[in-house]
Motif scaffolding. Structure first.
Motif, PDB file in Angstrom:
ATOM      1  N   LYS A 178       0.808  -1.215   0.000  1.00  0.00           N
ATOM      2  CA  LYS A 178       0.000   0.000   0.000  1.00  0.00           C
ATOM      3  C   LYS A 178       0.847   1.274   0.000  1.00  0.00           C
ATOM      4  CE  LYS A 178      -4.069  -2.011   2.227  1.00  0.00           C
ATOM      5  NZ  LYS A 178      -4.978  -1.972   3.390  1.00  0.00           N
ATOM      6  N   LYS A 179       1.938   1.271   0.776  1.00  0.00           N
ATOM      7  CA  LYS A 179       2.789   2.459   0.823  1.00  0.00           C
ATOM      8  C   LYS A 179       3.464   2.699  -0.519  1.00  0.00           C
ATOM      9  CE  LYS A 179       3.776   2.386   5.793  1.00  0.00           C
ATOM     10  NZ  LYS A 179       4.837   2.321   6.839  1.00  0.00           N
ATOM     11  N   SER A 180       3.937   1.635  -1.147  1.00  0.00           N
ATOM     12  CA  SER A 180       4.558   1.762  -2.469  1.00  0.00           C
ATOM     13  C   SER A 180       3.533   2.232  -3.489  1.00  0.00           C
ATOM     14  CB  SER A 180       5.149   0.419  -2.915  1.00  0.00           C
ATOM     15  OG  SER A 180       6.197   0.023  -2.063  1.00  0.00           O
ATOM     16  N   PHE A 181       2.335   1.673  -3.400  1.00  0.00           N
ATOM     17  CA  PHE A 181       1.280   2.065  -4.328  1.00  0.00           C
ATOM     18  C   PHE A 181       0.974   3.548  -4.198  1.00  0.00           C
ATOM     19  CE2 PHE A 181      -3.226   2.987  -5.041  1.00  0.00           C
ATOM     20  CZ  PHE A 181      -3.327   2.663  -6.388  1.00  0.00           C
ATOM     21  N   MET A 182       0.828   4.031  -2.966  1.00  0.00           N
ATOM     22  CA  MET A 182       0.497   5.434  -2.753  1.00  0.00           C
ATOM     23  C   MET A 182       1.614   6.350  -3.236  1.00  0.00           C
ATOM     24  SD  MET A 182      -2.520   5.968  -1.837  1.00  0.00           S
ATOM     25  CE  MET A 182      -2.287   7.721  -1.535  1.00  0.00           C
ATOM     26  N   PHE A 183       2.868   5.943  -3.045  1.00  0.00           N
ATOM     27  CA  PHE A 183       3.993   6.767  -3.506  1.00  0.00           C
ATOM     28  C   PHE A 183       3.942   6.938  -5.017  1.00  0.00           C
ATOM     29  CE2 PHE A 183       8.266   6.901  -5.364  1.00  0.00           C
ATOM     30  CZ  PHE A 183       8.725   8.100  -4.827  1.00  0.00           C
ATOM     31  N   PHE A 184       3.836   5.823  -5.740  1.00  0.00           N
ATOM     32  CA  PHE A 184       3.806   5.885  -7.206  1.00  0.00           C
ATOM     33  C   PHE A 184       2.495   6.474  -7.713  1.00  0.00           C
ATOM     34  CE2 PHE A 184       7.041   2.580  -6.520  1.00  0.00           C
ATOM     35  CZ  PHE A 184       8.062   3.084  -7.325  1.00  0.00           C
ATOM     36  N   ASN A 185       1.428   6.280  -6.963  1.00  0.00           N
ATOM     37  CA  ASN A 185       0.132   6.849  -7.311  1.00  0.00           C
ATOM     38  C   ASN A 185       0.189   8.375  -7.264  1.00  0.00           C
ATOM     39  OD1 ASN A 185      -2.612   7.322  -7.729  1.00  0.00           O
ATOM     40  ND2 ASN A 185      -3.161   6.899  -5.612  1.00  0.00           N
ATOM     41  N   ILE A 186       0.701   8.916  -6.172  1.00  0.00           N
ATOM     42  CA  ILE A 186       0.806  10.373  -6.018  1.00  0.00           C
ATOM     43  C   ILE A 186       1.764  10.966  -7.048  1.00  0.00           C
ATOM     44  CG2 ILE A 186       1.598  12.215  -4.479  1.00  0.00           C
ATOM     45  CD1 ILE A 186       0.640  10.466  -2.128  1.00  0.00           C
ATOM     46  N   LEU A 187       2.929  10.334  -7.207  1.00  0.00           N
ATOM     47  CA  LEU A 187       3.920  10.826  -8.160  1.00  0.00           C
ATOM     48  C   LEU A 187       3.362  10.801  -9.581  1.00  0.00           C
ATOM     49  CD1 LEU A 187       6.784  11.801  -8.736  1.00  0.00           C
ATOM     50  CD2 LEU A 187       7.511   9.403  -8.847  1.00  0.00           C
ATOM     51  N   GLY A 188       2.758   9.692  -9.965  1.00  0.00           N
ATOM     52  CA  GLY A 188       2.213   9.552 -11.306  1.00  0.00           C
ATOM     53  C   GLY A 188       1.085  10.529 -11.586  1.00  0.00           C
ATOM     54  N   SER A 189       0.213  10.728 -10.607  1.00  0.00           N
ATOM     55  CA  SER A 189      -0.929  11.626 -10.780  1.00  0.00           C
ATOM     56  C   SER A 189      -0.483  13.069 -10.988  1.00  0.00           C
ATOM     57  CB  SER A 189      -1.859  11.538  -9.561  1.00  0.00           C
ATOM     58  OG  SER A 189      -2.461  10.276  -9.480  1.00  0.00           O
ATOM     59  N   PHE A 190       0.473  13.511 -10.191  1.00  0.00           N
ATOM     60  CA  PHE A 190       0.954  14.886 -10.327  1.00  0.00           C
ATOM     61  C   PHE A 190       1.739  15.078 -11.618  1.00  0.00           C
ATOM     62  CE2 PHE A 190      -0.269  15.512  -5.928  1.00  0.00           C
ATOM     63  CZ  PHE A 190      -0.556  16.863  -5.880  1.00  0.00           C
ATOM     64  N   LEU A 191       2.539  14.082 -12.014  1.00  0.00           N
ATOM     65  CA  LEU A 191       3.270  14.181 -13.279  1.00  0.00           C
ATOM     66  C   LEU A 191       2.308  14.271 -14.446  1.00  0.00           C
ATOM     67  CD1 LEU A 191       6.207  11.615 -12.841  1.00  0.00           C
ATOM     68  CD2 LEU A 191       6.394  14.095 -13.089  1.00  0.00           C
ATOM     69  N   TRP A 192       1.287  13.423 -14.442  1.00  0.00           N
ATOM     70  CA  TRP A 192       0.303  13.391 -15.521  1.00  0.00           C
ATOM     71  C   TRP A 192      -0.471  14.704 -15.599  1.00  0.00           C
ATOM     72  CZ3 TRP A 192      -5.277  11.680 -15.067  1.00  0.00           C
ATOM     73  CH2 TRP A 192      -5.858  11.514 -16.331  1.00  0.00           C
ATOM     74  N   ALA A 193      -1.022  15.126 -14.474  1.00  0.00           N
ATOM     75  CA  ALA A 193      -1.854  16.329 -14.449  1.00  0.00           C
ATOM     76  C   ALA A 193      -1.062  17.577 -14.829  1.00  0.00           C
ATOM     77  CB  ALA A 193      -2.482  16.499 -13.059  1.00  0.00           C
ATOM     78  N   PHE A 194       0.099  17.760 -14.213  1.00  0.00           N
ATOM     79  CA  PHE A 194       0.882  18.969 -14.471  1.00  0.00           C
ATOM     80  C   PHE A 194       1.469  18.978 -15.874  1.00  0.00           C
ATOM     81  CE2 PHE A 194       0.283  19.752 -10.084  1.00  0.00           C
ATOM     82  CZ  PHE A 194       0.646  21.064  -9.829  1.00  0.00           C
ATOM     83  N   THR A 195       1.914  17.824 -16.373  1.00  0.00           N
ATOM     84  CA  THR A 195       2.475  17.763 -17.722  1.00  0.00           C
ATOM     85  C   THR A 195       1.443  18.124 -18.773  1.00  0.00           C
ATOM     86  OG1 THR A 195       4.085  16.045 -17.118  1.00  0.00           O
ATOM     87  CG2 THR A 195       3.562  16.277 -19.453  1.00  0.00           C
ATOM     88  N   MET A 196       0.265  17.496 -18.711  1.00  0.00           N
ATOM     89  CA  MET A 196      -0.758  17.709 -19.728  1.00  0.00           C
ATOM     90  C   MET A 196      -1.376  19.105 -19.632  1.00  0.00           C
ATOM     91  SD  MET A 196      -0.420  14.932 -21.309  1.00  0.00           S
ATOM     92  CE  MET A 196      -1.628  15.368 -22.550  1.00  0.00           C
ATOM     93  N   ILE A 197      -1.712  19.549 -18.418  1.00  0.00           N
ATOM     94  CA  ILE A 197      -2.394  20.837 -18.255  1.00  0.00           C
ATOM     95  C   ILE A 197      -1.454  22.010 -18.526  1.00  0.00           C
ATOM     96  CG2 ILE A 197      -3.479  22.377 -16.568  1.00  0.00           C
ATOM     97  CD1 ILE A 197      -4.832  19.928 -15.367  1.00  0.00           C
ATOM     98  N   PHE A 198      -0.238  21.954 -18.003  1.00  0.00           N
ATOM     99  CA  PHE A 198       0.714  23.040 -18.245  1.00  0.00           C
ATOM    100  C   PHE A 198       1.130  23.091 -19.713  1.00  0.00           C
ATOM    101  CE2 PHE A 198       0.805  23.700 -13.824  1.00  0.00           C
ATOM    102  CZ  PHE A 198       1.517  24.873 -13.557  1.00  0.00           C
ATOM    103  N   SER A 199       1.228  21.924 -20.369  1.00  0.00           N
ATOM    104  CA  SER A 199       1.556  21.899 -21.801  1.00  0.00           C
ATOM    105  C   SER A 199       0.477  22.607 -22.597  1.00  0.00           C
ATOM    106  CB  SER A 199       1.698  20.453 -22.285  1.00  0.00           C
ATOM    107  OG  SER A 199       2.802  19.825 -21.698  1.00  0.00           O
ATOM    108  N   GLY A 200      -0.779  22.277 -22.306  1.00  0.00           N
ATOM    109  CA  GLY A 200      -1.887  22.921 -23.005  1.00  0.00           C
ATOM    110  C   GLY A 200      -1.929  24.416 -22.775  1.00  0.00           C
TER     111      GLY A 200
END
Length: 226
Positions: free
Chosen positions: A157-179
Motif C-alpha cells: 500500500k505504501k509503495s502504491f500510494m507513492f507511485f500513485n501520487i507521483l504519477g498523478s501529479f506528473l500526468w496532471a501537471f504535464t498535460m495541463i501546463f503543456s496545453g
C-alpha cells in the motif's frame, strides 16, 4: 443542450464548456471524468490526455468561478485538483481490485467491461512492476485497469500510494501546463489560436497516446500468424 448530439460525448471540449442552467460546470465535470477514468472500470472510454490538454487551454474558463486572479496560480490549482482526483480514483481502483480479486477474471464481457483489458493491464504491470502505476497514467485504457491489478496482486500500500501520487501529479501537471503554455506561445508568437484547431489537437493526442496500445495489438496479431 437542446441540440445535443451523442457524438459530443467523445469530444473533450464538450465537457469543458458544459453549462447547466446558465452555470458553468466544466471544472466539476472534468474532475469527475478524471476520477471515473482512473477509479471506475466503466470510465475507460472517457477522454483523458486530450481532456487535460484542453483543460490547460481553457484553464481561464474552467477556473472562472474560483479564480485567484493570477494565471500561473490558477493553472497550478487546476492541475493540483486534477492530480488529487486522479489519486483518489486510483485508490478506489486499488481497493476495488483488492476486494473483487478473482471475480473480475471470471466476469463475462459486456459493453462496459472487457476481460482482455484486464489481462493487458496485468501484462503491463508484470513488465514494469511498481513503476507501471506511473507509466499507465499516460496510456488510455491501461490507466483504468492498472490500479485494479495492483489491488488484485496485493501491491504494498505504501509503495502504491507513492507511485500513485507521483504519477498523478506528473500526468496532471504535464498535460495541463503543456496545453496552457503552448496555447499562449502559439497565440503570442505565431498569432495562432489553438482553440480554432481543437479537433486536430484531439486527433493528434489520441493518435500519440493510443499508438503504444495499437502497436502492441498489431505485434500480437503478427506473432499469432507466425
Amino acid at each position: 443542450m437542446n441540440n445535443f448530439d451523442w457524438k459530443q460525448l467523445f469530444n473533450p471540449e464538450f465537457y469543458i464548456l458544459l453549462e447547466f442552467n446558465g452555470i458553468k460546470i466544466g471544472l466539476i465535470v472534468v474532475l469527475f471524468i478524471v476520477f471515473a477514468e482512473t477509479g471506475l472500470l466503466a470510465g475507460f472510454f472517457l477522454p483523458g490526455d486530450s481532456l487535460l490538454f484542453l483543460a490547460g487551454i481553457y484553464s481561464e474558463a474552467l477556473m472562472q468561478q474560483i479564480s485567484l486572479g493570477n494565471g500561473f496560480v490558477n493553472v497550478t490549482v487546476l492541475a493540483s485538483l486534477v492530480a488529487v482526483m486522479g489519486i483518489t480514483g486510483n485508490m478506489f481502483g486499488y481497493w476495488f481490485g483488492a476486494k473483487s480479486g478473482a471475480y473480475l477474471y471470471n466476469r463475462k464481457d459486456n459493453f462496459l467491461f472487457k476481460r482482455k483489458y484486464l489481462l493487458d493491464a496485468k501484462a503491463f504491470f508484470d513488465k514494469y512492476g511498481n513503476k507501471a502505476i506511473i507509466f499507465a497514467r499516460f496510456i488510455p485504457i491501461v490507466r483504468t485497469f492498472t490500479p485494479v491489478i495492483a489491488g488484485i496482486v496485493g501491491m504494498n500500500k505504501k509503495s502504491f500510494m507513492f507511485f500513485n501520487i507521483l504519477g498523478s501529479f506528473l500526468w496532471a501537471f504535464t498535460m495541463i501546463f503543456s496545453g496552457h503554455y503552448l496555447y499562449q506561445l502559439f497565440l503570442e508568437r505565431f498569432h495562432i489560436d489553438l482553440k480554432h484547431y481543437i479537433e486536430y489537437i484531439v486527433i493528434g493526442i489520441v493518435a500519440v497516446t493510443t499508438f503504444p496500445v495499437l502497436f502492441k495489438l498489431l505485434k500480437k496479431s503478427v506473432h499469432l500468424e507466425d
